[in-house]
Design a protein around this motif. Structure first.
Motif, PDB file in Angstrom:
ATOM      1  N   ASP A  54     -29.762  -0.608 -60.053  1.00  0.00           N
ATOM      2  CA  ASP A  54     -30.260  -0.978 -58.727  1.00  0.00           C
ATOM      3  C   ASP A  54     -31.255   0.059 -58.202  1.00  0.00           C
ATOM      4  OD1 ASP A  54     -28.562   1.139 -58.277  1.00  0.00           O
ATOM      5  OD2 ASP A  54     -27.482   0.197 -56.600  1.00  0.00           O
ATOM      6  N   PHE A  55     -31.629   0.988 -59.074  1.00  0.00           N
ATOM      7  CA  PHE A  55     -32.560   2.078 -58.764  1.00  0.00           C
ATOM      8  C   PHE A  55     -32.034   3.002 -57.672  1.00  0.00           C
ATOM      9  CE2 PHE A  55     -35.786   1.705 -61.752  1.00  0.00           C
ATOM     10  CZ  PHE A  55     -36.680   2.751 -61.536  1.00  0.00           C
ATOM     11  N   LEU A  56     -30.703   3.112 -57.629  1.00  0.00           N
ATOM     12  CA  LEU A  56     -30.038   4.063 -56.744  1.00  0.00           C
ATOM     13  C   LEU A  56     -28.897   4.714 -57.518  1.00  0.00           C
ATOM     14  CD1 LEU A  56     -29.752   1.787 -53.580  1.00  0.00           C
ATOM     15  CD2 LEU A  56     -31.211   3.815 -53.756  1.00  0.00           C
ATOM     16  N   LEU A  57     -28.672   6.003 -57.278  1.00  0.00           N
ATOM     17  CA  LEU A  57     -27.567   6.723 -57.924  1.00  0.00           C
ATOM     18  C   LEU A  57     -26.540   7.119 -56.873  1.00  0.00           C
ATOM     19  CD1 LEU A  57     -29.476   9.266 -60.259  1.00  0.00           C
ATOM     20  CD2 LEU A  57     -28.787   6.911 -60.778  1.00  0.00           C
ATOM     21  N   THR A  60     -34.607  10.406 -49.517  1.00  0.00           N
ATOM     22  CA  THR A  60     -35.587   9.473 -48.943  1.00  0.00           C
ATOM     23  C   THR A  60     -35.218   8.015 -49.232  1.00  0.00           C
ATOM     24  OG1 THR A  60     -36.951   9.576 -50.952  1.00  0.00           O
ATOM     25  CG2 THR A  60     -37.459  11.149 -49.203  1.00  0.00           C
ATOM     26  N   SER A  61     -34.054   7.798 -49.857  1.00  0.00           N
ATOM     27  CA  SER A  61     -33.683   6.443 -50.306  1.00  0.00           C
ATOM     28  C   SER A  61     -33.401   5.498 -49.144  1.00  0.00           C
ATOM     29  CB  SER A  61     -32.437   6.510 -51.196  1.00  0.00           C
ATOM     30  OG  SER A  61     -31.295   6.881 -50.425  1.00  0.00           O
ATOM     31  N   ALA A  62     -33.039   6.041 -47.974  1.00  0.00           N
ATOM     32  CA  ALA A  62     -32.696   5.246 -46.782  1.00  0.00           C
ATOM     33  C   ALA A  62     -31.411   4.443 -46.969  1.00  0.00           C
ATOM     34  CB  ALA A  62     -33.852   4.317 -46.379  1.00  0.00           C
ATOM     35  N   VAL A  63     -30.658   4.729 -48.050  1.00  0.00           N
ATOM     36  CA  VAL A  63     -29.360   4.088 -48.269  1.00  0.00           C
ATOM     37  C   VAL A  63     -28.302   5.184 -48.230  1.00  0.00           C
ATOM     38  CG1 VAL A  63     -27.953   2.671 -49.822  1.00  0.00           C
ATOM     39  CG2 VAL A  63     -30.444   2.358 -49.759  1.00  0.00           C
ATOM     40  N   GLY A  71     -25.460   7.705 -48.800  1.00  0.00           N
ATOM     41  CA  GLY A  71     -24.659   8.024 -49.977  1.00  0.00           C
ATOM     42  C   GLY A  71     -25.318   7.683 -51.303  1.00  0.00           C
ATOM     43  N   LYS A  72     -26.604   7.354 -51.279  1.00  0.00           N
ATOM     44  CA  LYS A  72     -27.297   6.994 -52.512  1.00  0.00           C
ATOM     45  C   LYS A  72     -28.580   7.825 -52.663  1.00  0.00           C
ATOM     46  CE  LYS A  72     -24.509   3.629 -53.815  1.00  0.00           C
ATOM     47  NZ  LYS A  72     -24.849   2.278 -54.241  1.00  0.00           N
ATOM     48  N   MET A  73     -28.841   8.217 -53.902  1.00  0.00           N
ATOM     49  CA  MET A  73     -30.029   8.987 -54.256  1.00  0.00           C
ATOM     50  C   MET A  73     -31.021   8.039 -54.922  1.00  0.00           C
ATOM     51  SD  MET A  73     -30.016  12.021 -57.157  1.00  0.00           S
ATOM     52  CE  MET A  73     -29.851  13.535 -56.253  1.00  0.00           C
ATOM     53  N   GLY A  74     -32.251   7.991 -54.414  1.00  0.00           N
ATOM     54  CA  GLY A  74     -33.263   7.129 -55.007  1.00  0.00           C
ATOM     55  C   GLY A  74     -33.986   7.815 -56.159  1.00  0.00           C
ATOM     56  N   TYR A  75     -34.928   7.102 -56.758  1.00  0.00           N
ATOM     57  CA  TYR A  75     -35.689   7.640 -57.897  1.00  0.00           C
ATOM     58  C   TYR A  75     -36.459   8.895 -57.512  1.00  0.00           C
ATOM     59  CZ  TYR A  75     -39.127   7.823 -61.715  1.00  0.00           C
ATOM     60  OH  TYR A  75     -39.919   8.247 -62.768  1.00  0.00           O
ATOM     61  N   PHE A  94     -33.251   8.889 -65.611  1.00  0.00           N
ATOM     62  CA  PHE A  94     -32.759   8.163 -64.435  1.00  0.00           C
ATOM     63  C   PHE A  94     -32.097   6.847 -64.859  1.00  0.00           C
ATOM     64  CE2 PHE A  94     -33.187   5.152 -60.941  1.00  0.00           C
ATOM     65  CZ  PHE A  94     -32.738   5.887 -59.850  1.00  0.00           C
ATOM     66  N   TRP A  95     -32.751   6.122 -65.745  1.00  0.00           N
ATOM     67  CA  TRP A  95     -32.264   4.800 -66.177  1.00  0.00           C
ATOM     68  C   TRP A  95     -30.897   4.908 -66.866  1.00  0.00           C
ATOM     69  CZ3 TRP A  95     -33.661   0.113 -64.846  1.00  0.00           C
ATOM     70  CH2 TRP A  95     -33.284  -0.990 -65.629  1.00  0.00           C
ATOM     71  N   GLU A  96     -30.713   5.965 -67.660  1.00  0.00           N
ATOM     72  CA  GLU A  96     -29.426   6.164 -68.349  1.00  0.00           C
ATOM     73  C   GLU A  96     -28.290   6.404 -67.357  1.00  0.00           C
ATOM     74  OE1 GLU A  96     -30.242   9.431 -70.968  1.00  0.00           O
ATOM     75  OE2 GLU A  96     -31.028   8.154 -72.577  1.00  0.00           O
TER      76      GLU A  96
END
Length: 346
Positions: free
Chosen positions: A140-143, A173-176, A178-182, A132-134
């Motif tokens: 920002d912990f979102l992809l 579940t990221s609640a943002v 267009g963004k994928m959370g961890y 994930f980090w790479e």
């Protein structure tokens, strides 16, 4: 203070010596609920992190402790919370595998965390977190889509990534927007690297069932295959006509009606389901299938018969990450020696 009688009465209400699953369920859940929620596990994960000898090295890094606990809980819910409602019910706790109760017992039996492979494996956590980090270029912990396109050496097609971000296979579940959370990425990763599980097959089936009619047909497969062909042509690889691919898939999955693939067909041919979905989504997996060595695959199976595809992938990735870290340390040491040499010369 808690006296002996209070402890006995608490145990009498919760501990069922002849039913470990029920005991686990009663102990972990909130007493007012008939299910387990994520928060219910928190105190138990904190205790494990504070007391398990195999996790001593994490005690000085609160952030890593938190990420480890989140990862363990997410992996448990991935297996037991099949509908993604944030709850684990008793019947799922009894039915689904691998058993979290058995794995919890292994924690008590082994001081070496490497001996525990399911859910609590530090190596698995390290691989998930680093992967994930790479990808998370701005940390920002979102992809976003561009981040995920870098996954596995740019293996996924753009159409596949677009479909993932449409949230059709599973809601984020990221609640943002267009963004994928961890947690979203963890679920995707478990589905991508362990394609013989029910969760994975359901994920990829919904990915390719574009019209949502419960059946994958040739036009839906062709939509994804077109991009695979374009990518292979750009790399000067020989391409395979779609008609030939269709023949291979019919032979491999043996659907009840030729050219019409339903979820039950994949679950009957579990061993080959992952190959089907890989051919239309991942260029790396497509090429690996085309150039596969059946003897090598058989040997890998014999070497570690209890390993799942997920276990093998994590073991390979952990080795890669360890080697890269070792090379970086060597480079730092060499630079340090070079600096010392310069000082001596001056």
């Amino acid at each position: 203070a808690i006296d002996e009688q209070m402890l006995i009465s608490w145990c009498q209400g919760k501990i069922q010596p002849d039913d470990l699953v029920l005991s686990f369920f009663y102990v972990v859940k909130n007493e007012h609920n008939d299910w387990i929620e994520r928060e219910d596990f928190s105190i138990f994960l904190t205790t494990i992190l504070l007391t398990h000898p195999g996790l001593d090295f994490l005690r000085e890094t609160q952030e890593f402790q938190d990420r480890y606990a989140d990862t363990v809980i997410s992996r448990i819910f991935f297996v037991y919370d099949e509908k993604d409602v944030g709850r684990i019910y008793l019947n799922c706790l009894r039915r689904n595998k691998p058993s979290v109760i058995e794995t919890w017992k292994q924690l008590a039996e082994h001081d070496d965390i490497k001996m525990v492979r399911d859910y609590f494996s530090y190596e698995h956590f390290y691989v998930i977190y680093c992967t994930f980090w790479e990808l998370d270029s701005d940390h920002d912990f979102l992809l976003d889509k561009d981040d995920l396109l870098k996954y596995d050496g740019h293996a996924l097609s753009r159409r596949t990534v677009d479909r993932i971000f449409s949230e059709t296979p599973t809601k984020f579940t990221s609640a943002v927007p267009g963004k994928m959370g961890y947690d979203d990425f963890l679920r995707f990763l478990l589905c991508d690297q362990n394609r013989q599980t029910d969760r994975s097959m359901e994920y990829w089936f919904h990915m390719f069932d574009l019209d949502g009619d419960g059946c994958i047909r040739d036009h839906e497969m062709k939509y994804f295959y077109e991009e695979q062909v374009q990518r292979m042509e750009c790399l000067n690889y020989d391409t395979i006509p779609f008609a030939d691919i269709m023949c291979q898939m019919n032979d491999m999955i043996s659907p009840k009606s030729e050219g019409q693939f339903r979820l039950r067909d994949f679950k009957k041919m579990r061993k080959f389901a992952g190959t089907f979905f890989s051919l239309f989504s991942s260029l790396n997996k497509f090429l690996a299938f085309e150039h596969r060595d059946p003897f090598l695959a058989k040997q890998e199976q014999l070497d570690n018969p209890s390993y799942s595809d997920w276990d093998r992938w994590c073991a390979d990735e952990y080795l890669r990450l360890a080697m890269e870290e070792g090379e970086e340390q060597d480079d730092d040491n060499n630079r340090g020696m070079g600096d010392d040499g310069g000082d001596d010369g001056r």
